[in-house]
Design a protein around this motif. Structure first.
Motif, PDB file in Angstrom:
ATOM      1  N   TYR A  97      -8.338  13.576  -5.241  1.00 15.26           N
ATOM      2  CA  TYR A  97      -7.379  13.269  -6.301  1.00 15.26           C
ATOM      3  C   TYR A  97      -6.545  12.045  -5.940  1.00 15.26           C
ATOM      4  N   ALA A  98      -6.017  12.002  -4.698  1.00 18.13           N
ATOM      5  CA  ALA A  98      -5.184  10.879  -4.273  1.00 18.13           C
ATOM      6  C   ALA A  98      -5.986   9.586  -4.221  1.00 18.13           C
ATOM      7  N   THR A  99      -7.225   9.675  -3.739  1.00 19.22           N
ATOM      8  CA  THR A  99      -8.070   8.484  -3.676  1.00 19.22           C
ATOM      9  C   THR A  99      -8.295   7.907  -5.061  1.00 19.22           C
ATOM     10  N   ALA A 100      -8.563   8.777  -6.029  1.00 18.43           N
ATOM     11  CA  ALA A 100      -8.789   8.320  -7.401  1.00 18.43           C
ATOM     12  C   ALA A 100      -7.527   7.682  -7.985  1.00 18.43           C
TER      13      ALA A 100
ATOM     14  N   VAL B 220      -5.019   6.147  -6.347  1.00 15.11           N
ATOM     15  CA  VAL B 220      -4.747   4.853  -5.717  1.00 15.11           C
ATOM     16  C   VAL B 220      -5.768   3.810  -6.153  1.00 15.11           C
ATOM     17  N   GLU B 221      -7.042   4.200  -6.209  1.00 16.70           N
ATOM     18  CA  GLU B 221      -8.091   3.231  -6.537  1.00 16.70           C
ATOM     19  C   GLU B 221      -8.018   2.746  -7.980  1.00 16.70           C
ATOM     20  N   THR B 222      -7.475   3.540  -8.872  1.00 18.49           N
ATOM     21  CA  THR B 222      -7.411   3.155 -10.283  1.00 18.49           C
ATOM     22  C   THR B 222      -6.038   2.663 -10.712  1.00 18.49           C
ATOM     23  N   LYS B 223      -5.077   2.632  -9.788  1.00 17.44           N
ATOM     24  CA  LYS B 223      -3.721   2.215 -10.133  1.00 17.44           C
ATOM     25  C   LYS B 223      -3.715   0.735 -10.503  1.00 17.44           C
ATOM     26  N   THR B 224      -3.041   0.393 -11.574  1.00 16.56           N
ATOM     27  CA  THR B 224      -2.974  -0.991 -12.037  1.00 16.56           C
ATOM     28  C   THR B 224      -1.617  -1.596 -11.694  1.00 16.56           C
ATOM     29  N   GLY B 225      -1.554  -2.935 -11.750  1.00 11.77           N
ATOM     30  CA  GLY B 225      -0.298  -3.627 -11.531  1.00 11.77           C
ATOM     31  C   GLY B 225       0.127  -3.743 -10.086  1.00 11.77           C
ATOM     32  N   ILE B 226      -0.794  -3.523  -9.140  1.00  9.03           N
ATOM     33  CA  ILE B 226      -0.469  -3.662  -7.721  1.00  9.03           C
ATOM     34  C   ILE B 226      -1.444  -4.646  -7.089  1.00  9.03           C
ATOM     35  N   GLU B 227      -1.053  -5.219  -5.947  1.00  6.62           N
ATOM     36  CA  GLU B 227      -1.917  -6.153  -5.250  1.00  6.62           C
ATOM     37  C   GLU B 227      -2.884  -5.383  -4.345  1.00  6.62           C
ATOM     38  N   GLU B 228      -4.002  -6.016  -4.045  1.00  9.71           N
ATOM     39  CA  GLU B 228      -5.051  -5.331  -3.292  1.00  9.71           C
ATOM     40  C   GLU B 228      -4.598  -4.937  -1.891  1.00  9.71           C
ATOM     41  N   HIS B 229      -3.771  -5.769  -1.267  1.00  8.96           N
ATOM     42  CA  HIS B 229      -3.336  -5.417   0.090  1.00  8.96           C
ATOM     43  C   HIS B 229      -2.466  -4.162   0.062  1.00  8.96           C
ATOM     44  N   TYR B 230      -1.697  -3.966  -1.031  1.00  5.42           N
ATOM     45  CA  TYR B 230      -0.886  -2.751  -1.147  1.00  5.42           C
ATOM     46  C   TYR B 230      -1.794  -1.535  -1.370  1.00  5.42           C
ATOM     47  N   ARG B 231      -2.845  -1.711  -2.167  1.00  2.00           N
ATOM     48  CA  ARG B 231      -3.792  -0.622  -2.387  1.00  2.00           C
ATOM     49  C   ARG B 231      -4.434  -0.196  -1.059  1.00  2.00           C
TER      50      ARG B 231
ATOM     51  N   MET C 261      -4.170   3.447   1.072  1.00  2.00           N
ATOM     52  CA  MET C 261      -5.319   4.204   1.541  1.00  2.00           C
ATOM     53  C   MET C 261      -5.252   4.414   3.054  1.00  2.00           C
ATOM     54  N   ARG C 262      -4.795   3.409   3.786  1.00  2.00           N
ATOM     55  CA  ARG C 262      -4.676   3.539   5.239  1.00  2.00           C
ATOM     56  C   ARG C 262      -3.646   4.619   5.609  1.00  2.00           C
ATOM     57  N   GLU C 263      -2.520   4.646   4.884  1.00  2.00           N
ATOM     58  CA  GLU C 263      -1.497   5.648   5.157  1.00  2.00           C
ATOM     59  C   GLU C 263      -1.974   7.052   4.772  1.00  2.00           C
ATOM     60  N   LEU C 264      -2.731   7.143   3.690  1.00  2.00           N
ATOM     61  CA  LEU C 264      -3.294   8.443   3.316  1.00  2.00           C
ATOM     62  C   LEU C 264      -4.210   8.967   4.414  1.00  2.00           C
ATOM     63  N   GLU C 265      -5.080   8.103   4.924  1.00  2.00           N
ATOM     64  CA  GLU C 265      -6.033   8.516   5.954  1.00  2.00           C
ATOM     65  C   GLU C 265      -5.336   8.926   7.248  1.00  2.00           C
ATOM     66  N   MET C 266      -4.281   8.198   7.611  1.00  4.59           N
ATOM     67  CA  MET C 266      -3.623   8.441   8.894  1.00  4.59           C
ATOM     68  C   MET C 266      -2.650   9.611   8.864  1.00  4.59           C
ATOM     69  N   TYR C 267      -1.884   9.745   7.767  1.00  5.54           N
ATOM     70  CA  TYR C 267      -0.761  10.669   7.805  1.00  5.54           C
ATOM     71  C   TYR C 267      -0.757  11.761   6.743  1.00  5.54           C
ATOM     72  N   LEU C 268      -1.583  11.651   5.701  1.00  6.77           N
ATOM     73  CA  LEU C 268      -1.572  12.672   4.663  1.00  6.77           C
ATOM     74  C   LEU C 268      -2.849  13.507   4.634  1.00  6.77           C
ATOM     75  N   PHE C 269      -3.999  12.875   4.713  1.00  8.25           N
ATOM     76  CA  PHE C 269      -5.245  13.630   4.638  1.00  8.25           C
ATOM     77  C   PHE C 269      -5.428  14.630   5.774  1.00  8.25           C
ATOM     78  N   PRO C 270      -5.017  14.325   7.021  1.00  5.45           N
ATOM     79  CA  PRO C 270      -5.178  15.333   8.080  1.00  5.45           C
ATOM     80  C   PRO C 270      -4.461  16.644   7.764  1.00  5.45           C
TER      81      PRO C 270
END
Length: 429
Positions: A91-94, A96-107, A111-120
Motif C-alpha cells: 500500500y505504501a509503495t503504491a 509513494v510511486e503514484t504521488k504527484t507534485g513531488i521531485e524524483e529525489h524526494y520520491r 522509498m529509502r526511509e520506508l525500507e530502512m525504518y518502516l517496512f521492518p
C-alpha cells in the motif's frame, strides 16, 4: 521484560538477533521462554528492537496478529479478493510511486526511509487493522526510533536519531495512513498517528551537535573563513554569509546573474539552484520554492568577492563562480569536509567555542540573525532568504527580535518594582 540478544558466529560476527521473554500467555506444558529471530543486519536489529517493544506493550505476550517466524499476517476471508494490496508494504509503495507534485529525489528518499525504518516493523501489517496500527503500536515504534543509533556522514553509528528525523519518519507513516482514512470507501476510521506525542529537540539530554541551528558571530565567521586554505572557499564563505543563499543556490551563481545597472545598488538574481534528478545526478532548476526565485541587494564586500572570483578565474558570463577542480558542480560534501577542518582549527586556536558545531548552512542562519538583531523586520528577512511563508522565518528567528526583548524587559522590571506596566503610546496616522 523482553530482551534482544545478538547471536554471533565463530568469527564474532552477528548473524541474527533474538528477542527473548517469559511468555505470560503460555499454556500448561508449553515452554516458559518464548523467542523470535531476526536478521543480523541493521534492519534486523531495528526490527528486533521494535518487536521487543511490542511484546512489552502486550504484557509479555505475542503481539496480536504476529505469527512466529513470519511476522504480522493478514487472514484473508473467503471471497475477499486480493487482500495483499492492503499490506503496508504494498500500500505504501503504491502511494509513494503514484504521488504527484513531488521531485524524483524526494520520491526515492521516501522509498529509502520506508525500507530502512518502516517496512521492518509494519511491512506485513494490514493498513485496515486497528490492532496492527494503533496508538500503542505507533508509540512502540517511535520509542524504538528514539533509541536507534545512526551515523553522521561516513562516521560510526554512535549518535541517537535526532527528534527532527523521528518527526519526519512519523510524518511519512502518518501521510500513508491518512490516505487509508480518505479512501473511498474509507479503509480506516482514523489515523492513530494523530495521538502520538513526538520528541522535542529541547527535551533534555541532547548534545550541541543535535541542535538544528548554530548562530555564529561575525568574528567567528571570520575565524573559520581565515582557516580555510583555498581562496575560493574563503570567498564562498564571504558570499554565503553576505547573502544568506542556500548552498544549492550559491553554487549555481554565474556572473550574468549580477545586476550592475546601478553601481551604488548592486543586486543579485537568485533564480536557479542545483536539483537532484532522482538518478544520482543533478541539474539546474528552480530554487526550493516560488519565493526562492528572488533578487537581492548585496553589499560592497560581496561584490568584491564575486569580482575577484571572475577576475582570477577569467570567467565567462555563464560560467559558475564556485566549482570543483575540473570546473564541475562543487559537491556539498567536498566543501563540508574542508569547512569541518577549518572549524577544528578555529577551536584549537581558541577562536571558536568548543561547544559550537556549525555547518556551512549555519552561515545562512547567521546572516538572518545579523539582520534581525540589528532591527530589520521578519518580512524583509523572509523575502531576502526566499522563505515561502513568514511563519518559517518567525519560527526560526522570531526569538532574535531585539524590540520584543526590550519591551518584555521593561514590563518585567515595572512589575518587579511594584508598579503597573504603562501602555505604549501609539502614534496617530
Amino acid at each position: 521484560m523482553a530482551s534482544v540478544h545478538p547471536r554471533k558466529n565463530r568469527d564474532g560476527q552477528v548473524t541474527s538477533y533474538q528477542v527473548k521473554w517469559r511468555d505470560a500467555g503460555r499454556r500448561e506444558g508449553e515452554p516458559l521462554w518464548a523467542t523470535e529471530k531476526f536478521d543480523g543486519d541493521d534492519e534486523g536489529k531495528a526490527a528486533a528492537d521494535v518487536f521487543k517493544q511490542a511484546v512489552d506493550e502486550a504484557g509479555q505476550r505475542w503481539p496480536a496478529g504476529w505469527v512466529k517466524g513470519q511476522g504480522y499476517i493478514v487472514v484473508e476471508e473467503a471471497g475477499a479478493g486480493d487482500e495483499s494490496r492492503y499490506r503496508f508494504r504494498a500500500y505504501a509503495t503504491a502511494i509513494v510511486e503514484t504521488k504527484t507534485g513531488i521531485e524524483e529525489h524526494y520520491r526515492r528518499s521516501c522509498m529509502r526511509e520506508l525500507e530502512m525504518y518502516l517496512f521492518p516493523t509494519f511491512g506485513e501489517c494490514d493498513v485496515r487493522s486497528t490492532e496492527h496500527f494503533s496508538s500503542a503500536t505507533v508509540r512502540a515504534w517511535v520509542r524504538c526510533l528514539e533509541n536507534t543509533y545512526v551515523a553522521k556522514g561516513r562516521g560510526p553509528r554512535n549518535r541517537k536519531m535526532s527528534p527532527k528525523t523521528i518527526r519526519n519518519l512519523h510524518g511519512l507513516l502518518s501521510s500513508i495512513l491518512t490516505e487509508a482514512v480518505e479512501e473511498e470507501p474509507p479503509l480506516r476510521a482514523r489515523n492513530p498517528c494523530e495521538r502520538t506525542a513526538l520528541p522535542r529537540k529541547d527535551d533534555g539530554g541532547s548534545t550541541p551537535e543535535d541542535e538544528d541551528i548554530e548562530f555564529l558571530t561575525p568574528a567567528e565567521v571570520a575565524a573559520i573563513r581565515d582557516r580555510l586554505t583555498l581562496r575560493q572557499d574563503q570567498l564562498m564563505v564571504e558570499v554565503k554569509y553576505g547573502t544568506g543563499a542556500r548552498y544549492s543556490e550559491l553554487t549555481a551563481l554565474a556572473p550574468y546573474l549580477l545586476v550592475d545597472d546601478d553601481p551604488a545598488r548592486m543586486r543579485l538574481h537568485v533564480h536557479r539552484a542545483w536539483k537532484k534528478n532522482g538518478a544520482g545526478g543533478y541539474y539546474l532548476g528552480m530554487p526550493k520554492s516560488r519565493r526562492g526565485r528572488r533578487t537581492i541587494r548585496i553589499s560592497a564586500s560581496v561584490v568584491e568577492a564575486l569580482e575577484e572570483l571572475r577576475r582570477d578565474e577569467d570567467l565567462a558570463d555563464d560560467d559558475l563562480y564556485f566549482t570543483g577542480d575540473q570546473g564541475q558542480r562543487l559537491h556539498a560534501s567536498t566543501f563540508a569536509d574542508r569547512w569541518a577542518r577549518a572549524v577544528r582549527r578555529a577551536k584549537k586556536d581558541g577562536a571558536l567555542p568548543v561547544y559550537k558545531h556549525p555547518t556551512p548552512h549555519d552561515l545562512r542562519h547567521s546572516h538572518a540573525a545579523a539582520l534581525i538583531s540589528a532591527g530589520h523586520s521578519l518580512t524583509y528577512v523572509q523575502r531576502r532568504l526566499g522563505h515561502e511563508s513568514i511563519k518559517t522565518t518567525s519560527d526560526l528567528y522570531g526569538h532574535l527580535l531585539p524590540e520584543a526583548d526590550d519591551a518584555a524587559m521593561a514590563t518585567i522590571e515595572t512589575a518587579l518594582a511594584g508598579g503597573r506596566a504603562t501602555l505604549r503610546a501609539v502614534a496617530s496616522a
